[in-house]
Enzyme design. Structure first.
Site, PDB file in Angstrom:
ATOM      1  N   LYS A   1      29.540  21.411 -51.249  1.00 21.33           N
ATOM      2  CA  LYS A   1      29.833  22.102 -52.322  1.00 21.33           C
ATOM      3  C   LYS A   1      30.007  23.588 -51.354  1.00 21.33           C
ATOM      4  O   LYS A   1      29.389  24.045 -49.914  1.00 21.33           O
ATOM      5  CB  LYS A   1      28.692  23.013 -53.311  1.00 21.33           C
ATOM      6  CG  LYS A   1      27.447  23.884 -52.752  1.00 21.33           C
ATOM      7  CD  LYS A   1      27.773  25.146 -52.591  1.00 21.33           C
ATOM      8  CE  LYS A   1      26.026  25.225 -51.903  1.00 21.33           C
ATOM      9  NZ  LYS A   1      25.898  26.733 -51.187  1.00 21.33           N
TER      10      LYS A   1
ATOM     11  N   ALA B   1      21.243  21.015 -43.372  1.00 17.01           N
ATOM     12  CA  ALA B   1      20.800  22.494 -43.130  1.00 17.01           C
ATOM     13  C   ALA B   1      21.607  23.537 -42.824  1.00 17.01           C
ATOM     14  O   ALA B   1      21.943  24.452 -41.316  1.00 17.01           O
ATOM     15  CB  ALA B   1      19.094  23.358 -41.832  1.00 17.01           C
TER      16      ALA B   1
ATOM     17  N   GLY C   1      21.356  18.263 -48.792  1.00 14.05           N
ATOM     18  CA  GLY C   1      20.022  18.385 -49.577  1.00 14.05           C
ATOM     19  C   GLY C   1      19.807  18.232 -51.273  1.00 14.05           C
ATOM     20  O   GLY C   1      19.593  17.511 -51.692  1.00 14.05           O
ATOM     21  N   SER C   2      20.374  19.235 -52.255  1.00 13.19           N
ATOM     22  CA  SER C   2      20.452  19.451 -52.886  1.00 13.19           C
ATOM     23  C   SER C   2      21.842  18.703 -53.882  1.00 13.19           C
ATOM     24  O   SER C   2      21.030  17.603 -54.953  1.00 13.19           O
ATOM     25  CB  SER C   2      20.863  20.706 -53.130  1.00 13.19           C
ATOM     26  OG  SER C   2      20.331  21.415 -52.775  1.00 13.19           O
TER      27      SER C   2
ATOM     28  N   ASP D   1      20.005  25.149 -55.968  1.00 14.16           N
ATOM     29  CA  ASP D   1      21.429  23.866 -56.333  1.00 14.16           C
ATOM     30  C   ASP D   1      22.107  22.789 -56.743  1.00 14.16           C
ATOM     31  O   ASP D   1      22.699  22.492 -57.114  1.00 14.16           O
ATOM     32  CB  ASP D   1      21.990  24.312 -55.107  1.00 14.16           C
ATOM     33  CG  ASP D   1      22.363  25.734 -53.828  1.00 14.16           C
ATOM     34  OD1 ASP D   1      22.609  26.956 -54.562  1.00 14.16           O
ATOM     35  OD2 ASP D   1      22.501  25.475 -53.252  1.00 14.16           O
TER      36      ASP D   1
END
Length: 292
Positions: free
Chosen positions: A13, A99, A105-106, A139
């Site tokens: 995103k 990162a 990761g979300s 998120d």
């Protein structure tokens, strides 16, 4: 024995607008932001295991294979909530930089929730999955839905809006990591420029590409730029190359540019490749996820 397998996509995103309204009593910050998905995605393979355990596999050395991994946390949450006695092996093929301010990761956690709902026949609705996602990270709820949305609260309250007009999104990530906690810790709300999130909603709903480009804003930019001046340099370079709009995504360090014309996209992409190690040119996706 044939083990059940499922492949799931986990799109990244970007934030078209990100404002922080204040600090909450629970320690989180109250945010108001607009997020949209882009055509840059991790791919996850979920495979049922006979043993009652969770296994995370990835060729990317920056991907943790234990409880620090949000996909692991998603699987653990479903197992505990619904008393699932099966195990799962989750292979994560990373395309989204780690990162980076792109919710990689979300999105992996959200894809795990959607995938295991199907693999384990849990029968949960997408709203129920999004609610569970909020327990994992701010998120994750948005990533369960995908599409384009206003996110409020700590980011878990989602209201869908129209998809912005299609365009190219050029992403450039410097070879640094940014601590979201440090960025929020250094944020002084009376010393930053606050974006007009409501106006961004209006121009997106109107399909006004120029209006979107004129209205992008991220309250965290100044903080990250002060901590990592190279992020500001990438933004300046992308502007110089002629992107229609340039903004840092999330707490950084990834900077994205919106570009309408193919020829200009190629010129900017090639120019940035000599300036920055990780550069991507993808389409704005903005499509909502469905449960098959």
């Amino acid at each position: 024995m044939n083990r059940l397998k499922l492949l799931v996509k986990a799109p990244a995103k970007i934030n078209l607008s990100l404002d922080v309204l204040g600090k909450r009593q629970d320690g989180y910050h109250e945010v108001k932001m607009i997020m949209t998905t882009i055509d840059l995605a991790d791919r996850l393979e979920l495979m049922e295991l006979a043993e009652d355990r969770i296994e995370i596999l990835s060729h990317n050395r920056y991907v943790p294979d234990d409880q620090r991994n949000l996909a692991y946390q998603a699987a653990k949450l479903l197992k505990e909530k619904f008393n699932v006695k099966k195990g799962v092996s989750i292979t994560i093929e990373k395309t989204i930089p780690v990162a980076a301010g792109l919710a990689g990761g979300s999105s992996d956690a959200a894809a795990t929730l959607r995938g295991l709902n199907k693999l384990w026949n849990l029968g949960l609705t997408i709203d129920q999955l999004a609610e569970l996602g909020a327990e994992i990270g701010s998120d994750v709820s948005f990533c369960v839905y995908g599409g384009t949305a206003i996110a409020t609260g700590r980011g878990e309250q989602i209201e869908h809006i129209k998809t912005p007009p299609s365009c190219w999104v050029i992403l450039a990530k410097p070879h640094i990591g940014v601590s979201t906690a440090d960025v929020y810790g250094n944020l002084k709300l009376n010393r930053v420029t606050h974006p007009n999130v409501d106006k961004m909603v209006d121009v997106i709903n109107a399909g006004d590409y120029k209006g979107i480009c004129d209205t992008v804003g991220n309250v965290l930019e100044d903080v990250t730029f002060a901590m990592h001046p190279e992020v500001a340099r990438i933004k300046a370079q992308m502007k110089r190359f002629g992107a229609d709009a340039v903004l840092m995504s999330g707490s950084g360090p990834t900077v994205f540019g919106l570009v309408h014309h193919d020829s200009r996209m190629h010129r900017i992409y090639n120019g940035l490749k000599g300036f920055c190690e990780q550069v991507y040119a993808v389409r704005l996706l903005g499509e909502r996820e469905t449960l098959e």
